[in-house]
Design a protein around this motif. Structure first.
Motif, PDB file in Angstrom:
ATOM      1  N   GLN A  14      50.202  46.350  33.266  1.00 30.32           N
ATOM      2  CA  GLN A  14      49.864  46.174  34.684  1.00 30.32           C
ATOM      3  C   GLN A  14      48.601  46.940  35.082  1.00 30.32           C
ATOM      4  O   GLN A  14      47.693  46.353  35.719  1.00 30.32           O
ATOM      5  CB  GLN A  14      51.043  46.588  35.579  1.00 30.32           C
ATOM      6  N   PRO A  15      48.483  48.229  34.768  1.00 28.58           N
ATOM      7  CA  PRO A  15      47.224  48.922  35.114  1.00 28.58           C
ATOM      8  C   PRO A  15      46.004  48.319  34.425  1.00 28.58           C
ATOM      9  O   PRO A  15      44.921  48.246  35.009  1.00 28.58           O
ATOM     10  CB  PRO A  15      47.474  50.364  34.639  1.00 28.58           C
ATOM     11  N   VAL A  16      46.212  47.863  33.189  1.00 26.60           N
ATOM     12  CA  VAL A  16      45.100  47.237  32.470  1.00 26.60           C
ATOM     13  C   VAL A  16      44.671  45.957  33.185  1.00 26.60           C
ATOM     14  O   VAL A  16      43.476  45.669  33.323  1.00 26.60           O
ATOM     15  CB  VAL A  16      45.500  46.932  31.014  1.00 26.60           C
ATOM     16  N   GLY A  17      45.653  45.178  33.660  1.00 23.62           N
ATOM     17  CA  GLY A  17      45.328  43.952  34.376  1.00 23.62           C
ATOM     18  C   GLY A  17      44.524  44.221  35.642  1.00 23.62           C
ATOM     19  O   GLY A  17      43.595  43.472  35.978  1.00 23.62           O
ATOM     20  N   ALA A  18      44.883  45.309  36.365  1.00 24.16           N
ATOM     21  CA  ALA A  18      44.134  45.660  37.574  1.00 24.16           C
ATOM     22  C   ALA A  18      42.696  46.043  37.238  1.00 24.16           C
ATOM     23  O   ALA A  18      41.754  45.677  37.956  1.00 24.16           O
ATOM     24  CB  ALA A  18      44.843  46.803  38.306  1.00 24.16           C
ATOM     25  N   ILE A  19      42.526  46.784  36.141  1.00 23.59           N
ATOM     26  CA  ILE A  19      41.179  47.178  35.724  1.00 23.59           C
ATOM     27  C   ILE A  19      40.358  45.962  35.316  1.00 23.59           C
ATOM     28  O   ILE A  19      39.174  45.841  35.664  1.00 23.59           O
ATOM     29  CB  ILE A  19      41.262  48.197  34.569  1.00 23.59           C
ATOM     30  N   VAL A  20      40.976  45.043  34.585  1.00 24.51           N
ATOM     31  CA  VAL A  20      40.274  43.820  34.158  1.00 24.51           C
ATOM     32  C   VAL A  20      39.835  43.011  35.376  1.00 24.51           C
ATOM     33  O   VAL A  20      38.703  42.492  35.425  1.00 24.51           O
ATOM     34  CB  VAL A  20      41.177  42.975  33.236  1.00 24.51           C
ATOM     35  N   VAL A  23      31.456  41.884  37.767  1.00 22.89           N
ATOM     36  CA  VAL A  23      30.547  40.999  37.030  1.00 22.89           C
ATOM     37  C   VAL A  23      30.166  39.795  37.884  1.00 22.89           C
ATOM     38  O   VAL A  23      29.010  39.352  37.879  1.00 22.89           O
ATOM     39  CB  VAL A  23      31.196  40.547  35.707  1.00 22.89           C
ATOM     40  N   ALA A  24      31.142  39.256  38.625  1.00 27.38           N
ATOM     41  CA  ALA A  24      30.837  38.127  39.512  1.00 27.38           C
ATOM     42  C   ALA A  24      29.799  38.520  40.559  1.00 27.38           C
ATOM     43  O   ALA A  24      28.901  37.730  40.896  1.00 27.38           O
ATOM     44  CB  ALA A  24      32.116  37.643  40.180  1.00 27.38           C
ATOM     45  N   SER A  76      39.148  44.139  38.319  1.00 27.10           N
ATOM     46  CA  SER A  76      38.031  44.848  38.951  1.00 27.10           C
ATOM     47  C   SER A  76      36.726  44.602  38.200  1.00 27.10           C
ATOM     48  O   SER A  76      35.669  44.392  38.810  1.00 27.10           O
ATOM     49  CB  SER A  76      38.338  46.348  39.002  1.00 27.10           C
ATOM     50  N   ILE A  77      36.806  44.635  36.871  1.00 22.44           N
ATOM     51  CA  ILE A  77      35.604  44.388  36.071  1.00 22.44           C
ATOM     52  C   ILE A  77      35.074  42.982  36.293  1.00 22.44           C
ATOM     53  O   ILE A  77      33.865  42.765  36.476  1.00 22.44           O
ATOM     54  CB  ILE A  77      35.900  44.637  34.574  1.00 22.44           C
TER      55      ILE A  77
END
Length: 261
Positions: free
Chosen positions: A46-52, A59-60, A54-55
């Motif tokens: 879950q924390p990894v998904g939030a970071i992804v 980038v967008a 955000s990244i």
């Protein structure tokens, strides 16, 4: 002459390289995530998904900013062609204000000037037309200066000189916006690095959750590649699908084919 990064590569090869590197980054991130899942099973997705997320959002934002920058430069190049064509046409018409003995040489030089400009674009090497263009400018200015010295009080000669001066100024502007004003290396580097990092993070999240390699991830790589390809195409006005139209100069050339009354 200043060139933009990657100009030595054709556009299709540049797109292929970008797509390959983005796909490789996604796969590298996936394998890293699988390895991480084995060595650190306690890491929560879950924390990894939030970071992804955000990244990807960052980038967008960078993609949108870079696209806007490239599009504004493309519009500036298109406007510069129109303004230069108008300046050449005005100068050509005002050659009728010169003394009769000076008109043929000025008309001939202006006709060659348009031919040189169009030939440079047609050959996809506009910088090759610059030396001869500047030689013709000096020739035209010398002729105009001589006519002005012979008739210093002539308002008609002054009108021609003003038009010629505007033509020379627009050459400098077109040189700046068309060849020198490109996406800087720092902007390209930031965009590409962030794109690669985003692919690594997406692959890492997928590997961490031990999900299978979904074909939809290829669409993500394809979408990023297309976005970067459009930016690269906008940055190159004489290559690819998005080209600056030279129709204004073509119209001026057709007008010159008829002799002045």
């Amino acid at each position: 002459m200043m060139t933009a990064p990657f100009d030595y590569l054709p556009l299709w090869l540049l797109i292929l390289i970008f797509g390959t590197l983005l796909g490789s980054s996604l796969e590298a991130g996936y394998r890293w995530g699988v390895l991480r899942h084995v060595r650190a099973p306690g890491e929560q997705p879950q924390p990894v998904g939030a970071i992804v997320a955000s990244i990807l959002g960052l980038v967008a934002l960078v993609l949108g900013f870079t696209f806007s920058f490239a599009a504004s430069r493309f519009d500036a190049r298109r406007q510069a062609v129109v303004e230069e064509a108008n300046a050449i046409g005005t100068t050509y018409l005002r050659t009728s204000l010169l003394p009769a003995e000076d008109r043929p040489a000025a008309v001939k030089a202006l006709k060659e000037y348009v031919e040189i400009r169009l030939a440079g674009v047609k050959s996809n090497n506009p910088t090759a037309a610059i030396p001869r263009s500047e030689e013709l400018q000096l020739k035209l200015w010398s002729q105009a200066a001589a006519a002005g010295n012979q008739q210093p009080q002539s308002q008609t000669v002054a009108l021609y000189i003003n038009a010629l001066n505007n033509l020379i100024d627009l050459h400098t502007i077109r040189l700046q916006v068309g060849i020198r004003s490109r996406l800087p290396l720092e902007m390209w580097g930031g965009l590409l690095i962030m794109s690669f990092l985003s692919m690594v993070s997406v692959g890492y999240q997928a590997g961490l959750t031990k999900s299978s390699r979904s074909p939809i991830k290829l669409l993500l790589v394809f979408a990023f590649t297309i976005a970067i390809a459009i930016i690269a195409d906008l940055d190159r006005s004489n290559e690819g699908l998005l080209r600056v139209s030279q129709q204004s100069l073509v119209d001026v050339q057709k007008m010159m084919e008829a002799e002045l009354p």
